[in-house]
Design a protein around this motif. Structure first.
Motif: not given
Length: 198
Positions: A57, A149, A161-162, A171
């Motif tokens: 990430k 996340d 947003n992962m 994402f």
């Protein structure tokens, strides 16, 4: 095999075979360059191990900063704030002092929402997600890229947003909030989003 950005079109970097698709190398150089920086930063004994979720990430965090345009930036630095309990650990050292838009990325940690308006990027950790609505409200309209996340965070107002799916980082992007915050996300980045909320 390590996937840096995954989409309907697979863009992959292969360690063992030393084979990198030419189109990927040219168009997504920041991804591949950070890939090698991350590799060089770890002892050789760890290279055969599967990279951790948050090590993967970190590469995405760099690319999010590289493919976002702000209406203005402070002199010399790009403040990257981790809000809440840091899940990245030592992996963040590979992001600290790298450059995006000719600005040095400076990683800061805070648990105080009053510090957030001075950031250009805010990663909202899972430990602080219960405060998400207050954070979004406080930063509404400010040129700050919010990242998380946590499932459902984009629908609640986080810009990027992962998630991890089948060992790949994916994402979502909330373009409505990005526009409200006067941020421009590159089309090259958005083409890899699994979902774009307008």
């Amino acid at each position: 095999m390590l996937y840096w950005i995954a989409s309907k079109q697979e863009m992959t970097a292969f360690y063992g075979s030393r084979r990198i698709r030419k189109r990927s190398c040219i168009r997504y150089f920041p991804v591949l360059s950070l890939c090698w920086l991350l590799l060089l930063g770890y002892p050789s004994s760890t290279l055969a191990e599967q990279p951790s979720e948050y090590r993967l990430k970190v590469a995405f965090l760099y690319n999010f900063s590289a493919y976002t345009e702000w209406p203005s930036l402070p002199d010399q630095v790009l403040n990257f704030c981790i809000y809440g309990e840091d899940p990245f650990g030592e992996n963040l050292q590979h992001l600290q002092h790298k450059k995006a838009h000719e600005h040095e990325i400076v990683v800061q940690h805070t648990r105080n929402t009053e510090d957030l308006p001075s950031c250009q990027i805010v990663f909202i950790t899972r430990s602080s997600i219960n405060n998400l609505s207050d954070i979004i409200k406080q930063l509404d309209g400010m040129p700050i890229l919010t990242i998380a996340d946590t499932p459902g965070a984009s629908q609640q107002g986080v810009i990027l947003n992962m998630a991890i799916k089948e060992g790949k980082v994916t994402f979502e992007a909330n373009m409505a909030i990005a526009k409200r915050n006067r941020l421009k996300l590159s089309s090259q980045l958005l083409r890899f989003a699994t979902e774009v909320y307008q």
